[in-house]
Design a protein around this motif. Structure first.
Motif, PDB file in Angstrom:
ATOM      1  N   PRO A   3       0.817  -1.228   0.000  1.00 45.75           N
ATOM      2  CA  PRO A   3       0.000   0.000   0.000  1.00 45.75           C
ATOM      3  C   PRO A   3       0.846   1.271   0.000  1.00 45.75           C
ATOM      4  O   PRO A   3       0.508   2.249  -0.686  1.00 45.75           O
ATOM      5  N   ALA A   6       2.224   1.909  -3.497  1.00 45.10           N
ATOM      6  CA  ALA A   6       1.148   2.343  -4.395  1.00 45.10           C
ATOM      7  C   ALA A   6       0.794   3.808  -4.156  1.00 45.10           C
ATOM      8  O   ALA A   6       0.590   4.580  -5.112  1.00 45.10           O
ATOM      9  N   ILE A   7       0.754   4.217  -2.906  1.00 41.97           N
ATOM     10  CA  ILE A   7       0.420   5.600  -2.574  1.00 41.97           C
ATOM     11  C   ILE A   7       1.528   6.540  -3.015  1.00 41.97           C
ATOM     12  O   ILE A   7       1.270   7.627  -3.562  1.00 41.97           O
ATOM     13  N   ALA A  10       1.328   6.908  -6.757  1.00 41.67           N
ATOM     14  CA  ALA A  10       0.185   7.754  -7.108  1.00 41.67           C
ATOM     15  C   ALA A  10       0.507   9.223  -6.871  1.00 41.67           C
ATOM     16  O   ALA A  10       0.174  10.091  -7.693  1.00 41.67           O
ATOM     17  N   ALA A  63      -6.288   9.260  -8.964  1.00 39.19           N
ATOM     18  CA  ALA A  63      -7.032   8.578  -7.900  1.00 39.19           C
ATOM     19  C   ALA A  63      -7.889   7.449  -8.471  1.00 39.19           C
ATOM     20  O   ALA A  63      -7.901   6.324  -7.944  1.00 39.19           O
ATOM     21  N   ALA A  66      -5.403   4.669  -9.886  1.00 38.94           N
ATOM     22  CA  ALA A  66      -4.692   3.930  -8.841  1.00 38.94           C
ATOM     23  C   ALA A  66      -5.638   3.032  -8.058  1.00 38.94           C
ATOM     24  O   ALA A  66      -5.310   1.869  -7.757  1.00 38.94           O
ATOM     25  N   THR A  67      -6.814   3.550  -7.726  1.00 43.04           N
ATOM     26  CA  THR A  67      -7.778   2.735  -6.983  1.00 43.04           C
ATOM     27  C   THR A  67      -8.279   1.573  -7.816  1.00 43.04           C
ATOM     28  O   THR A  67      -8.423   0.442  -7.323  1.00 43.04           O
ATOM     29  N   ALA A  70      -5.543  -1.048  -7.907  1.00 44.95           N
ATOM     30  CA  ALA A  70      -5.227  -1.663  -6.620  1.00 44.95           C
ATOM     31  C   ALA A  70      -6.328  -2.567  -6.098  1.00 44.95           C
ATOM     32  O   ALA A  70      -6.069  -3.671  -5.617  1.00 44.95           O
ATOM     33  N   ALA A 172      -3.078   9.937   3.589  1.00 45.60           N
ATOM     34  CA  ALA A 172      -2.339   8.975   2.773  1.00 45.60           C
ATOM     35  C   ALA A 172      -1.568   7.998   3.656  1.00 45.60           C
ATOM     36  O   ALA A 172      -1.568   6.780   3.421  1.00 45.60           O
ATOM     37  N   PRO A 182      -8.105   1.563   1.738  1.00 43.68           N
ATOM     38  CA  PRO A 182      -7.247   1.835   0.581  1.00 43.68           C
ATOM     39  C   PRO A 182      -7.734   2.983  -0.285  1.00 43.68           C
ATOM     40  O   PRO A 182      -6.922   3.730  -0.837  1.00 43.68           O
ATOM     41  N   THR A 183      -9.049   3.155  -0.429  1.00 42.69           N
ATOM     42  CA  THR A 183      -9.566   4.272  -1.217  1.00 42.69           C
ATOM     43  C   THR A 183      -9.164   5.595  -0.592  1.00 42.69           C
ATOM     44  O   THR A 183      -8.764   6.532  -1.287  1.00 42.69           O
ATOM     45  N   LEU A 186      -5.208   6.055  -1.210  1.00 39.59           N
ATOM     46  CA  LEU A 186      -4.823   6.342  -2.588  1.00 39.59           C
ATOM     47  C   LEU A 186      -5.362   7.690  -3.063  1.00 39.59           C
ATOM     48  O   LEU A 186      -4.676   8.428  -3.783  1.00 39.59           O
TER      49      LEU A 186
END
Length: 342
Positions: A3, A6-7, A10, A63, A66-67, A70, A172, A182-183, A186
């Motif tokens: 995670p 990924a953040i 993003a 956003a 990425a969401t 993921a 974040a 996660p939403t 991200l």
């Protein structure tokens, strides 16, 4: 992919995209949305506004992408994106040709209702039966308030990045540490990157302003994330990440009401405006705002990590002291000569 990675990716993608989008749209904004100095301004030369178009394009695109990669597309984020795009369009029109405030408020309410309508039914602020619709009404009012508060606070170079970036960073990091969904993580990461890309253009002296095209939807996004932090982790966490703008706006509004002023009239009564008018450098004011917001963001993370009532009350009390005192100090300052204004 973790995670955190990924953040971070993003955020980096949103920063690059926002910077590029603002670079491409700036020549058009010079022609369409030039902000000329007036009695409320802190600048002396005409500066283009409307950077929010590029910022929000980057934030929403990254956003959603990425969401989707993921964890699959999140319905609540789609509703938020639609509402934010609507506010971006509303703000851009107002930047080009000012609209009546009543029309703007009605449209703001409709877009905030749309964002709230997309939230999962299980997302609740209080675990009590019979409060679903009252909670949704409170959420809508809170989002409308944040839309306008961020707009009010967007009055000098760098200040919006100064108070939004720590809030977005906290949300974040909460997502990266599994303190929030996660939403949330991200979306906040994309927002943090987009704000960073905008800041490169808005460093004092600014080459472009955010404009209502950015301050209105950015207020919606930050408010939406604050609601999610409050519902997913700790009730006070959401308030803590927006404590500076809420405090400044509340103290300013209360002061104007006590003096019998018309709260709908344009003014320069915010704490940060009084500080600048008294001779404090713009960069120093924005730096203080960043410090305040960074501290309250850390307190929000503490509340999320230890969501006990005593910890939440203590975190909020410390945050209020840290925020209220400097704002009140700025409110007491007297304007210097106009010639000395930065």
């Amino acid at each position: 992919m973790s995670p955190l990675l990924a953040i971070v990716l993003a955020a980096c993608a949103a920063a690059a995209l926002a910077w590029l989008a603002i670079a491409l749209t700036r020549p058009l904004m010079v022609k369409l949305a030039l902000a000329r100095p007036n009695g409320r301004s802190s600048h002396r030369e005409p500066i283009p506004q409307g950077a929010g178009v590029g910022l929000m394009a980057a934030l929403i695109a990254i956003a959603l992408g990425a969401t989707g990669l993921a964890s699959g597309m999140d319905r609540s984020l789609v509703f938020l994106a639609a509402a934010a795009l609507g506010l971006t369009a509303l703000g851009l029109v107002d930047d080009i040709r000012p609209l009546r405030w009543r029309l703007k408020l009605v449209l703001q309410i409709l877009f905030c209702l749309l964002a709230v309508a997309g939230l999962p039914p299980a997302l609740r602020l209080l675990p009590l039966d019979g409060l679903y619709w009252p909670e949704r009404a409170v959420m809508t009012v809170a989002l409308v308030a944040m839309v306008n508060i961020v707009n009010f606070i967007d009055g000098i170079d760098e200040i919006t990045a100064a108070h939004c970036a720590p809030a977005l960073a906290a949300a974040a990091l909460a997502g990266a540490l599994a303190l929030a969904g996660p939403t949330t993580g991200l979306t906040a990461g994309a927002g943090l990157g987009a704000v960073a890309g905008f800041w490169l253009w808005n460093r004092h002296p600014a080459r472009i302003f955010l404009g209502d095209a950015g301050s209105l939807p950015l207020g919606l996004v930050v408010g939406w994330l604050a609601l999610r932090l409050s519902a997913e982790g700790a009730l006070v966490a959401g308030l803590l990440i927006v404590l500076y703008p809420v405090t400044d706006a509340t103290i300013t509004l209360a002061g104007r009401l006590m003096r019998g002023c018309n709260i709908a009239e344009p003014h320069r009564d915010h704490g940060y405006q009084r500080a600048v008018d008294s001779g404090v450098a713009v960069r120093r004011v924005s730096a203080v705002v960043a410090l305040i917001s960074a501290a309250t963001a850390v307190l929000a993370l503490v509340a999320l990590a230890a969501p006990y009532p005593a910890v939440q009350v203590l975190a909020l009390a410390i945050g209020l002291c840290w925020t209220v005192l400097p704002v009140l100090g700025w409110q007491r300052r007297r304007p210097a000569a106009a010639a000395s204004r930065p």
